[in-house]
Design a protein around this motif. Structure first.
Motif, mmCIF file in Angstrom:
data_model
loop_
_atom_site.group_PDB
_atom_site.id
_atom_site.type_symbol
_atom_site.label_atom_id
_atom_site.label_comp_id
_atom_site.label_asym_id
_atom_site.label_seq_id
_atom_site.Cartn_x
_atom_site.Cartn_y
_atom_site.Cartn_z
ATOM 1 N N GLU A 1 4.006 -7.399 -8.174
ATOM 2 C CA GLU A 1 4.113 -6.864 -7.341
ATOM 3 C C GLU A 1 4.502 -8.265 -5.968
ATOM 4 O O GLU A 1 5.148 -8.153 -5.088
ATOM 5 C CB GLU A 1 3.041 -5.760 -6.838
ATOM 6 N N ARG B 1 1.091 -1.261 -0.363
ATOM 7 C CA ARG B 1 -0.130 -0.141 0.117
ATOM 8 C C ARG B 1 1.217 1.357 0.193
ATOM 9 O O ARG B 1 0.506 2.269 -0.238
ATOM 10 C CB ARG B 1 -0.941 -0.225 1.294
ATOM 11 N N SER B 2 1.861 0.957 0.365
ATOM 12 C CA SER B 2 3.119 2.466 0.114
ATOM 13 C C SER B 2 2.769 3.324 -0.501
ATOM 14 O O SER B 2 3.066 3.919 -1.464
ATOM 15 C CB SER B 2 4.640 2.274 0.268
ATOM 16 N N SER B 3 2.680 2.863 -2.510
ATOM 17 C CA SER B 3 2.691 2.743 -3.621
ATOM 18 C C SER B 3 1.255 3.655 -3.851
ATOM 19 O O SER B 3 1.562 4.596 -4.628
ATOM 20 C CB SER B 3 3.092 2.163 -4.385
ATOM 21 N N HIS B 4 0.515 3.680 -3.009
ATOM 22 C CA HIS B 4 -0.955 4.467 -3.102
ATOM 23 C C HIS B 4 -0.890 6.075 -2.852
ATOM 24 O O HIS B 4 -0.325 6.327 -1.761
ATOM 25 C CB HIS B 4 -1.901 3.457 -2.864
ATOM 26 N N MET B 5 -1.756 6.619 -2.873
ATOM 27 C CA MET B 5 -1.883 7.892 -2.319
ATOM 28 C C MET B 5 -2.871 8.926 -2.059
ATOM 29 O O MET B 5 -3.590 10.392 -1.208
ATOM 30 C CB MET B 5 -2.388 9.008 -4.104
ATOM 31 N N ALA C 1 -2.585 5.363 3.361
ATOM 32 C CA ALA C 1 -1.388 4.578 2.363
ATOM 33 C C ALA C 1 -0.940 4.707 3.380
ATOM 34 O O ALA C 1 -0.544 4.974 4.515
ATOM 35 C CB ALA C 1 -1.180 5.944 1.387
ATOM 36 N N GLY C 2 0.176 3.256 3.354
ATOM 37 C CA GLY C 2 1.176 2.706 3.696
ATOM 38 C C GLY C 2 0.769 2.615 5.172
ATOM 39 O O GLY C 2 0.176 1.814 5.279
#
Length: 426
Positions: free
Chosen positions: A368, A246-250, A254-255
């Motif tokens: 991924e 989830r780190s690449s989501h905005m 996220a993260g």
């Protein structure tokens, strides 16, 4: 007593420090105030017990027994009058009482009945007020609270979710763990669809729990917006994988914000489902295992728990799959404690648009997921040596793999007798 400016021992407190010459008269005043606060006066004691709601005779008994203050009833009544303390006169203004009640209703006092509120006003605020007046004011200021208390109902929190894959609730089920059978489950908070229900040798191995998560995410091609777990260390690897995905989501979650730690009792979706699971399924298996124990066929040893896993795990897993399928296709009735829709879990999960929900998950690619492969070196029964031993005994005896619980019991007894006490360590 020491000087706060130079640290010199002053002995008895004086006006000026004989070392640095600073004015230290305030120390004497502080000492007097401290001694006064440590020893309450007779008036303080009388006021304290009066506002606590004690009768005159009880006040006299407290004063004499605890504080060694001897007074007659006549003297106490005289002192109460001199302190303007009366239970039937000098009533506090209703406007002041109303303000105090409004203040209490903003906090924990919102659950008070009129009797407890009346006591609070007397003890906390030192007010003299009639209980009937308190009852009338509460009826005016908090009619909804009166209705709930009269129906003897708690105000419960309402569960809400935006759609499927908004929150996955994950937990382990330990009721069969004393017999070597550990179960791990996950349920979607919006649809109540059971996403996985797996029986394994352990539900405390972080690698095993992470495998369950990755398998589910890979099958669905979706990573949930948030995870909800308890604080067990077995969830650490899964949480790390989820937060990395989830780190690449905005979005706002996220993260690291995509995971929620909490107590098991607060993880209400999965805990509620475990209650259903016990009544509908696991109680049978618990009774079956306890029967083996009472017949002295199961001692709880490492060898016996491994044999239970070797014989029962496949049949139990088929039963878990059947239970999951039945649940996901049954109809959930509407309840007041949830803003989520009612219906069949599969329909609410895959066809959320029919209920006004939106899929909150995020697509994930096999590339991924390829960075997070986890493998468990543990055999299905939990011990590689005993696994090979049981397979050899089963092959030599010609026993078929069990298909139901009856054949599981027969195979367990036969293999246990074949192994014998002396052959466990062979």
């Amino acid at each position: 007593m020491f000087c706060p400016f130079c640290g010199q021992d002053l002995g008895t407190v004086q006006v000026f420090c004989h070392s640095c010459g600073k004015n230290v008269q305030f120390l004497a005043q502080a000492e007097d105030n401290s001694s006064a606060s440590n020893s309450p006066t007779e008036e303080d004691l009388i006021r304290k017990y009066f506002h606590a709601g004690y009768s005159n005779n009880e006040i006299l008994d407290f004063l004499g027994t605890i504080h060694n203050v001897k007074l007659s009833l006549h003297s106490l009544i005289y002192k109460l009058k001199s302190f303007s303390l009366s239970r039937e006169k000098n009533y506090t203004s209703l406007d002041v009482v109303r303000t105090a009640i409004e203040q209490e209703l903003k906090g924990p006092g919102q659950h008070y009945g009129y009797r407890l509120m009346w006591q609070t006003l007397r003890q906390k605020y030192g007010m003299t007020v009639k209980r009937d007046d308190v009852m009338a004011l509460i009826r005016e200021l908090d009619p909804s609270g009166i209705e709930l208390r009269s129906r003897r109902r708690f105000v419960r929190r309402v569960y809400s979710s935006d759609g499927p894959n908004h929150v996955w609730h994950i937990d382990g089920y330990d009721k069969l763990k004393p017999f070597g059978l550990a179960i791990s489950g996950c349920i979607d908070g919006y649809s109540r669809k059971v996403l996985w229900l797996v029986c394994q040798a352990s539900n405390n191995d972080p690698g095993v729990i992470a495998q369950n998560y990755l398998k589910c995410v890979s099958e669905r091609g979706i990573v949930p917006m948030r995870l909800r777990t308890d604080c067990g260390t077995e969830n650490g690897m899964m949480v790390a994988v989820h937060c990395a995905l989830r780190s690449s989501h905005m979005d706002d979650f996220a993260g690291a914000a995509s995971h929620i730690y909490g107590s098991s009792t607060a993880n209400q979706r999965i805990e509620s489902w475990w209650s259903y699971f016990r009544k509908q399924r696991s109680q049978f298996w618990m009774d079956l295992m306890n029967d083996l124990k009472e017949r002295h066929l199961f001692s709880g040893s490492h060898e016996h728990t491994c044999l239970v896993r070797f014989v029962f795990m496949d049949v139990l897993q088929r039963d878990l799959d059947e239970c999951r399928e039945r649940w996901n296709t049954h109809t959930i009735r509407p309840v007041k404690q949830s803003r989520c829709p009612s219906g069949k879990p599969d329909v609410m999960y895959y066809l959320s648009h029919r209920f006004g929900g939106t899929d909150c998950g995020f697509p994930v690619t096999p590339e991924e997921l390829s960075h997070f492969r986890t493998e468990s070196a543990c055999s299905p029964c939990g011990d590689n040596h005993l696994q090979a031993r049981f397979e050899d005994l089963q092959r030599r005896s010609g026993l078929m793999k069990p298909l139901n619980w009856e054949s599981c019991v027969d195979n367990y007894i036969n293999l246990k007798n074949m192994a014998g006490t002396a052959d466990w360590k062979a």
